[in-house]
Design an enzyme around this catalytic site. Structure first.
Site, PDB file in Angstrom:
ATOM      1  N   GLU A 145      22.851  73.486  15.190  1.00 53.50           N
ATOM      2  CA  GLU A 145      24.078  72.785  15.612  1.00 53.50           C
ATOM      3  C   GLU A 145      23.803  71.679  16.618  1.00 53.50           C
ATOM      4  O   GLU A 145      24.318  70.571  16.498  1.00 53.50           O
ATOM      5  CB  GLU A 145      25.092  73.771  16.187  1.00 53.50           C
ATOM      6  CG  GLU A 145      25.820  74.606  15.131  1.00 53.50           C
ATOM      7  CD  GLU A 145      25.034  75.826  14.696  1.00 53.50           C
ATOM      8  OE1 GLU A 145      23.962  76.074  15.288  1.00 53.50           O
ATOM      9  OE2 GLU A 145      25.479  76.543  13.779  1.00 53.50           O
ATOM     10  N   HIS A 163      33.354  85.371  16.905  1.00 61.18           N
ATOM     11  CA  HIS A 163      33.877  84.562  15.802  1.00 61.18           C
ATOM     12  C   HIS A 163      35.381  84.329  15.899  1.00 61.18           C
ATOM     13  O   HIS A 163      35.975  83.875  14.931  1.00 61.18           O
ATOM     14  CB  HIS A 163      33.582  85.243  14.460  1.00 61.18           C
ATOM     15  CG  HIS A 163      32.216  84.961  13.923  1.00 61.18           C
ATOM     16  ND1 HIS A 163      31.085  85.433  14.522  1.00 61.18           N
ATOM     17  CD2 HIS A 163      31.799  84.249  12.844  1.00 61.18           C
ATOM     18  CE1 HIS A 163      30.027  85.046  13.819  1.00 61.18           C
ATOM     19  NE2 HIS A 163      30.431  84.322  12.809  1.00 61.18           N
TER      20      HIS A 163
END
Lengths: 374, 328
Positions: B60, B129
């Site tokens: 990322e 998450h």
């Protein structure tokens, strides 16, 4: 045997190194006088790297750096007065005094900034190189970073992509052996940074960064390799900073003897001695260059000193691009000079993207072999 | 008008903008051959090729930095975050570089880039998450932040974001991708910075955005049955906030409830309340009430997950509180 280098090349490199040295010495002095604040990381000792690189690449190649970023733009041709004014935090600086020492940006000369977070520019450089390929331009991106940045995650993440996608980028690790006060060997499993290229199947090499001619040769060769579409190169320039990490650092973590030994390697007299020994230039010619540079740096300090502080309404500018806001050309703004080489980008309509990161035929073949359907 | 799913509306916006401007490209994990983790990029690889629909490694920070660098020299990258939870790894490039490049260069640089992907909780994925991170990004000058609730807004805001000269954070509703709604074809633009009155009413204003809008609608219907008329203002853009729209709805109803999925401390809703009390105090008939996610980490257990998030009953109770009705 005659030197394979032209007099012009040697004198140009000498002039640039001498400018960097004098500029940084004056910056250090101005810091002492309280005209410059914040961190102020001087480049003194490392000049052979920037001077060698600059003569070996094209002026329109992209370049970016870390926080030790005053000298590299000077080698590119940035205005010393505007760099000094930026260090002073004045309107005449490249960023109107908003960036300061660690954030010199001279887009007109394709210098895309100094960055204060260690290693962050390594990712940006890959993106700029990506853009060159995307647009079928043959310019390369040169990215400077220090030895300590090679321990950051972004170094590893980016090298992986740069090799996989053959990005035209030259990574130059200026290994001055210390990340702030920590000797690289104390914290790095592999202190020879260039060897880390091996892990990514990346061309890598180490160069004597105290020898401007060796830098010049190595970068010329690497740039040709990159421009030919072979992908990135990791180059380690072994160099040494004669001063502390920043002006705030007395550098007590290294011995006097070590610094004295390294000073014997000073790249500036080294080049002068070479040119004189080769009978390419006379002592007087160097004297003349030195006198001119001193005047140039005096003028830079004067320009910075006379430049006003930014007005308070500048606070609300340059954060968000407002609709219809035009590009700012700093040289035009500060010096009233007409800017001719401001970068222009092809509009999307004119641009045809022909490059494949993952050629389709290859991908389909691989899929077929594996029994997959795309 | 065509009925499209939220994800299809986003797909349409991406395709139209890539067609219109060859500088636009999409990079992210699984956006190409896998067709997108949430299928937003379905079919785009075949249409635009691997140089423009780029399958990134799971890095990322690295591919976000690459996107920012490309934007610095004039490309217009769209960086897909598989979820905003993973984008936490890329914070340095978004916050320290993209948001600050223009300032640090004294206006020499522009960074026209979009970072987009799903946010919010649901689906029993536990703490790492299930985060509504809007306020994290809305905190930083130099960024714009949008969070569309409907398929039409998703399309219109993404088109605006891609054309914007600044870095734009687009937080999509992970639970909204399959939601259907009418979406205008072709040139449908929703301007960044403009809130939308999604339901007209006169007794109380509910101010919200993204998925929470649907809970507010559910609550409004229940309240309507009890004779309470609810106005719903969907902020759509969280930076810059549409102060005028916030003050206008309060001026109209004199009562406000602010609903957000994220945590209460330093939430976007706190800023909305500050705007109302500092600039619209005279229009208020009651203190503003906030409904937020609970100040805890998200649990996997189904009952705990539900209890942590705002829902229609909590919103109904909040509305009754600002109306000084029963249960308050």
């Amino acid at each position: 045997m005659a030197s394979k280098y032209s007099k012009d090349l040697l004198l140009t490199m000498y002039r640039k190194m001498y400018l960097m040295r004098r500029f940084e010495e004056r910056a250090g002095q101005q810091y002492g006088l309280g005209k410059i604040a914040g961190f102020c990381h001087l480049y003194i000792g490392q000049e052979a790297v920037a001077a060698g690189v600059e003569e070996a690449i094209r002026p329109d190649d992209y370049m970016l750096s870390g926080y030790r970023d005053h000298a590299q733009p000077l080698a590119r041709g940035s205005d010393p007065g505007m760099v000094m004014a930026e260090l002073f935090g004045r309107t005449g600086g490249y960023s109107k005094g908003k960036g300061g020492s660690m954030h010199i940006f001279d887009i007109e000369n394709h210098f895309y900034g100094g960055y204060g977070i260690v290693g962050a520019q390594i990712g940006l450089a890959a993106g700029m190189a990506f853009a060159s390929r995307y647009r079928n331009e043959d310019r390369i991106t040169v990215c400077y970073f220090g030895d300590a940045a090679a321990n950051q995650g972004i170094f590893h993440e980016t090298l992986n992509m740069a090799v996989k996608w053959k990005l035209p980028v030259l990574y130059i690790c200026e290994n001055n052996r210390y990340g702030m006060g920590t000797a690289i060997a104390r914290v790095a499993a592999v202190p020879e940074i260039h060897k880390r290229g091996q892990a990514f199947n990346m061309r890598h090499e180490a160069v004597d960064g105290m020898d401007v001619l060796k830098m010049y040769e190595a970068v010329k060769d690497a740039a040709a390799y990159i421009r030919a579409g072979n992908g990135p190169v990791l180059m380690e320039a072994n160099t040494y900073r004669f001063r502390g990490h920043s002006m705030a650092d007395p550098a007590t973590y290294r011995t006097k003897q070590e610094v004295e030994d390294e000073r014997k390697n000073d790249p500036i007299p080294r080049l002068k001695d070479y040119a004189i020994a080769q009978k390419l230039a006379k002592e007087e010619e160097f004297d003349a260059i030195e006198a001119q540079v001193k005047e140039q740096v005096d003028a830079a300090v004067k320009f910075a000193d006379e430049s006003p502080e930014p007005s308070l309404d500048e606070l609300w500018k340059d954060t968000i691009v407002e609709e219809g806001e035009e590009d700012v050309r700093p040289r035009e703004r500060v010096l009233g000079a007409k800017v001719t080489n401001w970068p222009k980008y092809p509009s999307g309509q004119e641009l045809k993207v022909t490059w494949d990161l993952e050629p389709r035929e290859q991908a389909e073949k691989a899929d077929k072999a594996a029994g997959l359907k795309r | 008008m065509a009925e499209l799913m939220y994800r299809e509306a986003l797909n349409q916006a991406l395709a139209e903008e890539m067609e219109r401007d060859a500088n636009v490209f999409l990079i992210g994990e699984e956006v190409g051959r896998y067709q997108g983790a949430f299928k937003v990029s379905q079919g785009l690889l075949d249409r635009f090729g691997s140089a423009r629909i780029i399958d990134a490694p799971i890095s990322e920070l690295g591919f976000t930095g690459l996107g920012v660098g490309a934007a610095m020299v004039g490309l217009r990258p769209v960086v897909e975050m598989m979820t905003w939870n993973f984008a936490i790894l890329a914070m340095d490039q978004i916050v320290n570089n993209a948001a600050k490049l223009r300032h640090m260069s004294g206006g020499q640089l522009r960074c026209p880039i979009v970072f987009r992907g799903p946010g919010g909780a649901g689906g029993r994925l536990s703490s790492q998450h299930s985060q509504a991170l809007e306020s994290t990004y809305a905190h930083f000058p130099g960024l714009k932040v949008v969070a569309p609730a409907t398929p039409a807004d998703a399309k219109g805001l993404l088109k605006s974001a891609i054309r914007d000269e600044n870095p734009v954070i687009m937080i999509e509703g992970e639970r909204l991708y399959a939601l259907k709604g009418e979406v205008p074809e072709g040139e449908h633009i929703v301007p960044i910075g403009k809130a939308d009155v999604k339901r007209e009413g006169k007794d109380v204003s509910i101010i919200t955005w993204s998925r929470m809008y649907y809970f507010c609608e559910e609550a409004a219907k229940q309240l309507e049955a009890e004779g309470i008329s609810v106005e719903i203002l969907d902020l759509r853009t969280l930076r810059p906030l549409d102060e005028e729209a916030i003050l206008a709805t309060v001026r109209k109803t004199n009562r406000a409830v602010v609903v957000e999925e994220g945590w209460p401390l330093a939430g976007v809703g706190a800023q909305v309340v500050d705007i109302i009390q500092s600039k619209g105090f005279d229009d208020l008939d009651a203190p503003v009430v906030r409904v937020t996610g609970l100040d805890v980490n998200m649990s996997y257990a189904a009952n705990l997950e539900n209890a942590i998030q705002p829902d229609a009953p909590k919103i109904v109770a909040a509305v009754k509180k600002v109306l000084y009705r029963e249960g308050a």
